[in-house]
Design an enzyme around this catalytic site. Structure first.
Site, PDB file in Angstrom:
ATOM      1  N   ARG A  30       0.838  -1.196   0.000  1.00  0.00           N
ATOM      2  CA  ARG A  30       0.000   0.000   0.000  1.00  0.00           C
ATOM      3  C   ARG A  30       0.873   1.246   0.000  1.00  0.00           C
ATOM      4  O   ARG A  30       1.978   1.242   0.553  1.00  0.00           O
ATOM      5  CB  ARG A  30      -0.899   0.037   1.236  1.00  0.00           C
ATOM      6  CG  ARG A  30      -1.902  -1.094   1.304  1.00  0.00           C
ATOM      7  CD  ARG A  30      -3.016  -0.917   0.283  1.00  0.00           C
ATOM      8  NE  ARG A  30      -3.796  -2.146   0.161  1.00  0.00           N
ATOM      9  CZ  ARG A  30      -4.822  -2.311  -0.674  1.00  0.00           C
ATOM     10  NH1 ARG A  30      -5.182  -1.294  -1.458  1.00  0.00           N
ATOM     11  NH2 ARG A  30      -5.454  -3.452  -0.742  1.00  0.00           N
ATOM     12  N   ASP A  86       8.868   9.008   0.959  1.00  0.00           N
ATOM     13  CA  ASP A  86       8.277  10.346   0.893  1.00  0.00           C
ATOM     14  C   ASP A  86       7.042  10.275   0.007  1.00  0.00           C
ATOM     15  O   ASP A  86       6.500   9.193  -0.223  1.00  0.00           O
ATOM     16  CB  ASP A  86       9.300  11.384   0.431  1.00  0.00           C
ATOM     17  CG  ASP A  86       9.810  11.135  -0.984  1.00  0.00           C
ATOM     18  OD1 ASP A  86       9.220  10.291  -1.710  1.00  0.00           O
ATOM     19  OD2 ASP A  86      10.803  11.779  -1.386  1.00  0.00           O
ATOM     20  N   HIS A 109      12.833  -2.208  -1.411  1.00  0.00           N
ATOM     21  CA  HIS A 109      12.249  -2.351  -2.749  1.00  0.00           C
ATOM     22  C   HIS A 109      13.106  -3.302  -3.581  1.00  0.00           C
ATOM     23  O   HIS A 109      14.338  -3.214  -3.572  1.00  0.00           O
ATOM     24  CB  HIS A 109      12.168  -0.990  -3.440  1.00  0.00           C
ATOM     25  CG  HIS A 109      11.476  -1.045  -4.765  1.00  0.00           C
ATOM     26  ND1 HIS A 109      10.108  -1.108  -4.886  1.00  0.00           N
ATOM     27  CD2 HIS A 109      11.967  -1.081  -6.030  1.00  0.00           C
ATOM     28  CE1 HIS A 109       9.794  -1.175  -6.165  1.00  0.00           C
ATOM     29  NE2 HIS A 109      10.895  -1.160  -6.885  1.00  0.00           N
ATOM     30  N   ASP A 142       8.130   5.240  -4.617  1.00  0.00           N
ATOM     31  CA  ASP A 142       9.453   4.605  -4.631  1.00  0.00           C
ATOM     32  C   ASP A 142      10.539   5.585  -5.065  1.00  0.00           C
ATOM     33  O   ASP A 142      11.520   5.209  -5.713  1.00  0.00           O
ATOM     34  CB  ASP A 142       9.460   3.378  -5.549  1.00  0.00           C
ATOM     35  CG  ASP A 142       8.557   2.267  -5.025  1.00  0.00           C
ATOM     36  OD1 ASP A 142       8.410   2.153  -3.796  1.00  0.00           O
ATOM     37  OD2 ASP A 142       8.002   1.510  -5.850  1.00  0.00           O
ATOM     38  N   ASN A 161      11.650   1.845   3.525  1.00  0.00           N
ATOM     39  CA  ASN A 161      11.040   0.837   2.657  1.00  0.00           C
ATOM     40  C   ASN A 161      12.127   0.025   1.976  1.00  0.00           C
ATOM     41  O   ASN A 161      13.183   0.563   1.611  1.00  0.00           O
ATOM     42  CB  ASN A 161      10.163   1.498   1.591  1.00  0.00           C
ATOM     43  CG  ASN A 161       9.482   0.474   0.690  1.00  0.00           C
ATOM     44  OD1 ASN A 161       8.880  -0.467   1.174  1.00  0.00           O
ATOM     45  ND2 ASN A 161       9.582   0.664  -0.616  1.00  0.00           N
TER      46      ASN A 161
END
Length: 361
Positions: A90, A140, A108, A144, A106
């Site tokens: 999400r 932010d 990735h 990504d 995060n």
């Protein structure tokens, strides 16, 4: 720095498990106090079994603004300092971003800015990428696109499928993400004008786990030796047949390929010949510069190298052995690791014979 962490998940929670294992080894520098999911998933069950508070914040039951507010409220109720998105499917909303500005990380599955979005591995293969990787970045309002903390490259092999490539990507994620979270919690990560700087001296001061590299042809006594190493806190890093033997003994093992991001190749001729292994053996821990270089590359040193070589003389004595079969008994990586550890004996123990196991312990 404070260290109360919320981890957001959507699936099996393999990165959550890696973070939890790092925490249990005393290396994370903080505590996972909340696991949040956007859907029912296995990760919530794992968290509950571990005694970690959980929250299911379902985006299908409300509008985006209300869901974002509920997410931020869950973090606030748990008095969270940092948020880690670990396979969370999400996009975090503006209220959560504002409350935790610069404190949401995060992981990735690509080398951003290449292949953002939910299908990075599929898109990398479809785009013909020869190299992909893992990125840990600060979240932010861009998709990504937040400031990058660190990356590690992974080669895309000619026969890769989404499944095989994703397996290697996940293995690197499990190594990289906990280290970055530990850096952030220690105050070693600073964001200035969308650029991230890392205080490598502070990074060098972080607690390190004990690591042993094991790759042996003679497996006598190996399981008992490795069990006792694990019992005093060693992470076991291994290759091929040695790793299989350790797993058969019920031990947790980190594959060398998980450390390097590159699978064994050329029928096993190339396994340990990689900077992420060699540097971990050769770094002289007495030297500030060596330790800082390891920290900057997010490489953890080895404390022990357990290697014995292929039994060439025994193979040569076998009746009917061909030249090609005998040549395969010429060890390459093994002697390199033995010599590297011996050269760096001030920092690394070298074990070449099962008869040494009891004395080493």
């Amino acid at each position: 720095m404070s260290g109360r962490i919320a981890v957001c998940v959507s699936g099996a929670g393999s990165n959550l498990r890696a973070l939890r294992a790092y925490e249990k080894r005393g290396l994370l520098g903080g505590e996972i106090v909340l696991v949040v999911a956007d859907r029912p998933c296995d990760a919530l069950g794992f968290a509950a079994d571990e005694g970690i508070a959980t929250a299911l914040v379902d985006p299908t039951t409300s509008d985006k603004e209300s869901w974002d507010q509920a997410l931020a409220a869950a973090f606030a109720a748990a008095e969270v300092d940092w948020v880690v998105l670990a396979g969370f499917m999400r996009v975090v909303g503006p209220e959560t971003l504002d409350r935790y500005r610069g404190r949401i990380l995060n992981v990735h599955p690509s080398l951003l800015p290449a292949y953002p979005g939910a299908h990075a591995v599929r898109d990398a293969l479809a785009g013909g990428a020869r190299v992909t990787g893992v990125t840990v970045h600060v979240v932010d309002r861009t998709l990504d696109g937040g400031p990058i903390v660190t990356q590690q490259a992974i080669a895309v092999l000619p026969n890769d499928t989404q499944e095989t490539l994703l397996t290697r990507v996940h293995a690197v994620e499990h190594q990289l993400l906990p280290r970055v979270v530990a850096l952030a919690l220690a105050g070693a990560v600073e964001i200035t004008d969308r650029a991230v700087s890392i205080d490598w001296q502070r990074a060098d001061e972080l607690p390190r786990g004990r690591r042993a590299l094991l790759s042996v042809s003679d497996k006598n006594g190996l399981a008992a030796f490795a069990t006792r190493l694990a019992g005093i806190g060693f992470e076991l890093v291994s290759t091929g047949g040695t790793a299989r033997s350790l797993r058969e003994a019920g031990l947790a093992v980190t594959d060398v390929a998980d450390v390097t991001g590159f699978p064994e190749m050329l029928d096993g001729r190339v396994k340990t010949l990689h900077p992420r292994i060699a540097a971990g053996v050769l770094a002289d821990q007495r030297l500030d510069d060596h330790r800082t270089q390891l920290a900057a590359a997010l490489i953890e040193p080895f404390e022990l190298v357990v290697v014995n070589l292929y039994q060439f003389a025994q193979a040569a004595a076998k009746e009917g052995i061909t030249d090609d079969e005998l040549i395969e008994q010429i060890d390459i990586g093994g002697p390199s690791m033995v010599r590297a550890a011996a050269k760096n004996h001030e920092s690394v123990g070298i074990v070449t014979d099962p008869a040494q196991y009891d004395a080493v312990l």
